[in-house]
Scaffold this active site. Structure first.
Site, PDB file in Angstrom:
ATOM      1  N   ASP A  21       7.629  -3.935   9.064  1.00  0.00           N
ATOM      2  CA  ASP A  21       8.082  -2.930  10.033  1.00  0.00           C
ATOM      3  C   ASP A  21       7.096  -2.836  11.195  1.00  0.00           C
ATOM      4  O   ASP A  21       7.475  -2.875  12.361  1.00  0.00           O
ATOM      5  CB  ASP A  21       8.205  -1.564   9.352  1.00  0.00           C
ATOM      6  CG  ASP A  21       9.270  -1.574   8.273  1.00  0.00           C
ATOM      7  OD1 ASP A  21      10.334  -2.142   8.514  1.00  0.00           O
ATOM      8  OD2 ASP A  21       9.008  -1.035   7.181  1.00  0.00           O
ATOM      9  N   TYR A 195       6.096 -12.265  -2.371  1.00  0.00           N
ATOM     10  CA  TYR A 195       6.009 -11.054  -3.202  1.00  0.00           C
ATOM     11  C   TYR A 195       5.566 -11.521  -4.597  1.00  0.00           C
ATOM     12  O   TYR A 195       4.518 -12.136  -4.713  1.00  0.00           O
ATOM     13  CB  TYR A 195       7.353 -10.319  -3.199  1.00  0.00           C
ATOM     14  CG  TYR A 195       7.822  -9.947  -1.793  1.00  0.00           C
ATOM     15  CD1 TYR A 195       7.156  -8.976  -1.048  1.00  0.00           C
ATOM     16  CD2 TYR A 195       8.920 -10.575  -1.204  1.00  0.00           C
ATOM     17  CE1 TYR A 195       7.565  -8.629   0.236  1.00  0.00           C
ATOM     18  CE2 TYR A 195       9.348 -10.230   0.069  1.00  0.00           C
ATOM     19  CZ  TYR A 195       8.658  -9.265   0.788  1.00  0.00           C
ATOM     20  OH  TYR A 195       9.077  -8.942   2.070  1.00  0.00           O
ATOM     21  N   GLU A 270      10.763 -10.624   6.882  1.00  0.00           N
ATOM     22  CA  GLU A 270      11.472 -10.827   8.139  1.00  0.00           C
ATOM     23  C   GLU A 270      10.651 -11.607   9.162  1.00  0.00           C
ATOM     24  O   GLU A 270      11.044 -12.666   9.649  1.00  0.00           O
ATOM     25  CB  GLU A 270      11.820  -9.450   8.704  1.00  0.00           C
ATOM     26  CG  GLU A 270      12.491  -9.496  10.030  1.00  0.00           C
ATOM     27  CD  GLU A 270      13.248  -8.223  10.345  1.00  0.00           C
ATOM     28  OE1 GLU A 270      13.522  -7.988  11.498  1.00  0.00           O
ATOM     29  OE2 GLU A 270      13.580  -7.468   9.415  1.00  0.00           O
TER      30      GLU A 270
HETATM   31  O1  TRH Z   1       5.162  -7.783   4.925  1.00  0.00           O
HETATM   32  P1  TRH Z   1       6.561  -8.171   4.739  1.00  0.00           P
HETATM   33  O2  TRH Z   1       6.987  -8.369   3.364  1.00  0.00           O
HETATM   34  O3  TRH Z   1       7.465  -7.087   5.449  1.00  0.00           O
HETATM   35  C1  TRH Z   1       8.681  -6.609   4.883  1.00  0.00           C
HETATM   36  C2  TRH Z   1       9.864  -7.295   5.512  1.00  0.00           C
HETATM   37  O4  TRH Z   1       9.857  -7.280   6.915  1.00  0.00           O
HETATM   38  C3  TRH Z   1      11.134  -6.639   5.054  1.00  0.00           C
HETATM   39  O5  TRH Z   1      12.231  -7.194   5.725  1.00  0.00           O
HETATM   40  C4  TRH Z   1      11.060  -5.149   5.292  1.00  0.00           C
HETATM   41  O6  TRH Z   1      12.200  -4.560   4.828  1.00  0.00           O
HETATM   42  C5  TRH Z   1       9.855  -4.606   4.566  1.00  0.00           C
HETATM   43  O7  TRH Z   1       8.687  -5.220   5.068  1.00  0.00           O
HETATM   44  C6  TRH Z   1       9.715  -3.104   4.689  1.00  0.00           C
HETATM   45  O8  TRH Z   1       6.868  -9.549   5.519  1.00  0.00           O
HETATM   46  P2  TRH Z   1       7.014  -9.895   7.069  1.00  0.00           P
HETATM   47  O9  TRH Z   1       8.246  -9.308   7.628  1.00  0.00           O
HETATM   48  O10 TRH Z   1       6.848 -11.333   7.169  1.00  0.00           O
HETATM   49  O11 TRH Z   1       5.792  -9.171   7.785  1.00  0.00           O
HETATM   50  C7  TRH Z   1       4.473  -9.563   7.634  1.00  0.00           C
HETATM   51  C8  TRH Z   1       3.739  -9.304   8.917  1.00  0.00           C
HETATM   52  O12 TRH Z   1       2.332  -9.321   8.681  1.00  0.00           O
HETATM   53  C9  TRH Z   1       3.994 -10.372   9.960  1.00  0.00           C
HETATM   54  O13 TRH Z   1       4.019  -9.786  11.243  1.00  0.00           O
HETATM   55  C10 TRH Z   1       2.770 -11.291   9.846  1.00  0.00           C
HETATM   56  C11 TRH Z   1       1.708 -10.267   9.523  1.00  0.00           C
HETATM   57  N1  TRH Z   1       0.504 -10.771   8.869  1.00  0.00           N
HETATM   58  C12 TRH Z   1      -0.584 -11.079   9.681  1.00  0.00           C
HETATM   59  O14 TRH Z   1      -0.509 -10.970  10.900  1.00  0.00           O
HETATM   60  N2  TRH Z   1      -1.742 -11.496   9.082  1.00  0.00           N
HETATM   61  C13 TRH Z   1      -1.890 -11.612   7.737  1.00  0.00           C
HETATM   62  O15 TRH Z   1      -2.987 -11.968   7.268  1.00  0.00           O
HETATM   63  C14 TRH Z   1      -0.757 -11.304   6.915  1.00  0.00           C
HETATM   64  C15 TRH Z   1      -0.879 -11.444   5.424  1.00  0.00           C
HETATM   65  C16 TRH Z   1       0.416 -10.888   7.518  1.00  0.00           C
END
Ligand code: TRH
Length: 368
Positions: A21, A195, A270
């Site tokens: 988010d 996950y 996402e």
């Molecule tokens: O963290 P997520 O599992 O987020 C989820 C999904 O968006 C899901 O659809 C939503 O419903 C839920 O949250 C509430 O996975 P996502 O979407 O890939 O987001 C991870 C973010 O974190 C992405 O912007 C990349 C960032 N990130 C970094 O920038 N550096 C890091 O070291 C890591 C581990 C992640």
């Protein structure tokens, strides 16, 4: 309206769990600022910004979600990220501002937009761009517009920085890994952001037994891998040439570079799905855990859009626990040509389209 094309945006985001988010909201805010917009990002829990965006961004200010109260004066666009339901005083303020603007001679109304979750399902195109009017009360008459990101021209598109592909082309993974003290001898690299997938132990076993470097993202993925490895170590299953490196939390730009290192990227949720698409290597996606039927539909839609060969589609179904059977882990450690072609074609199709911010700017110009 303040100067054609240069608007003030209020983006509201509530962190449910994980980083998606905030990750998407921040990325949107930064990209809007990059196009000359001014953005106020209202967040309930900004803690992850400390690593996700430690340097901030010119043109973006952050604010406390709960402090958008009776004094709130909206800019030109209010974005409610992922149906987070803006505080009632914000809705009232939108209605008030619109009445005032109309009384002053129709200077354009405040656009109220619900930015939805990303999905490749076909209903997305049908729902994208619909408006929902508020009936009754002091807010009567204002409309909330639904903006759906998506993979096709008839949706809201995907977030993509204008210079992303040029940076990707300049990237040298040997240098980047060396600068971060990660030893690499040319072996295949697999990255893992997940996950708690049911077949994680099988993947780790295969990694251990191959000449592969596995880069594990920080947080929940690291916790899942450590737990699975502990079990496998007790069974003596993970001795071998493969190496597993646990990464710290890194800023979003660095996270892209992690994926640019990968010959195969395991991603989730996402935002990282989209980043894996831009990275261009084969990827395996784990949707955010939901009921099997919902997850199945989301995954099937993405696989259909990708035009995934059966080996890649089957791998996804097993990885996500939607189909019984062993995980053919070796496929991900040395992705076949069919997987690489699929990733390259999908990226080319997505690159041929406008990015999300371009579409959103046009949408807002029309929906005022
Ligand atoms: O963290 P997520 O599992 O987020 C989820 C999904 O968006 C899901 O659809 C939503 O419903 C839920 O949250 C509430 O996975 P996502 O979407 O890939 O987001 C991870 C973010 O974190 C992405 O912007 C990349 C960032 N990130 C970094 O920038 N550096 C890091 O070291 C890591 C581990 C992640």
């Amino acid at each position: 309206m303040r100067g054609e094309g240069r608007r003030i945006w209020d983006i509201f985001c509530q962190v449910i769990d994980n980083y998606g988010d905030l990750g998407v909201s921040w990325r949107l805010a930064a990209q809007l600022a990059g196009r000359g917009q001014r953005v106020r990002l209202w967040i309930d829990d900004p803690s992850a910004l400390a690593w996700l965006a430690p340097d901030g961004c010119d043109g973006v200010s952050t604010h406390v979600f709960a402090e958008a109260g009776a004094e709130f004066v909206p800019g030109d666009v209010v974005v409610e990220a992922f149906g987070c339901a803006v505080p009632l005083p914000v809705v009232t303020a939108i209605a008030r501002a619109n009445r005032q603007r109309a009384a002053e001679g129709g200077a354009g109304s405040v656009s109220w937009i619900n930015l939805e979750y990303l999905s490749a399902e076909s209903w997305v195109a049908r729902s994208h761009g619909l408006a929902s009017p508020v009936h009754g009360g002091a807010e009567a008459g204002i409309r909330k517009w639904f903006f759906f990101p998506g993979f096709t021209e008839d949706t809201g598109g995907l977030l993509r920085e204008p210079d992303l592909m040029a940076e990707r082309a300049r990237f040298d993974r040997a240098t980047w890994l060396a600068q971060r003290g990660i030893a690499w001898h040319g072996e295949p690299i697999v990255t893992l952001f997940c996950y708690e997938p049911p077949h994680l132990a099988e993947l780790l076993r295969a990694v251990a037994q191959s000449r592969v470097l596995l880069l594990v993202a920080a947080g929940r993925a690291t916790a899942a891998v450590r737990a699975a490895l502990a079990g496998e170590e007790r069974l003596g299953n993970v001795a071998g040439p493969g190496r597993t490196v646990f990464l710290p939390f890194v800023p979003q730009g660095e996270f892209d570079r992690v994926l640019w290192c990968g010959d195969c990227n395991f991603v989730r949720g996402e935002d990282s799905l989209v980043r894996a698409l831009w990275a261009g290597a084969p990827f395996v996606w784990q949707p955010y855990p939901q009921e099997d039927a919902v997850l199945d539909a989301k995954l099937a839609a993405l696989l259909a859009w990708l035009g995934a060969p059966e080996s890649l589609a089957g791998f996804h179904r097993v990885w996500n626990g939607l189909e019984p059977g062993d995980l053919p882990a070796d496929l991900a450690l040395a992705p076949p040509d069919a997987w690489r072609d699929c990733a390259a074609r999908a990226r080319a199709r997505a690159l041929a389209q406008d990015d999300l911010v371009s579409r959103l700017l046009r949408f807002v110009a029309k929906s005022r």
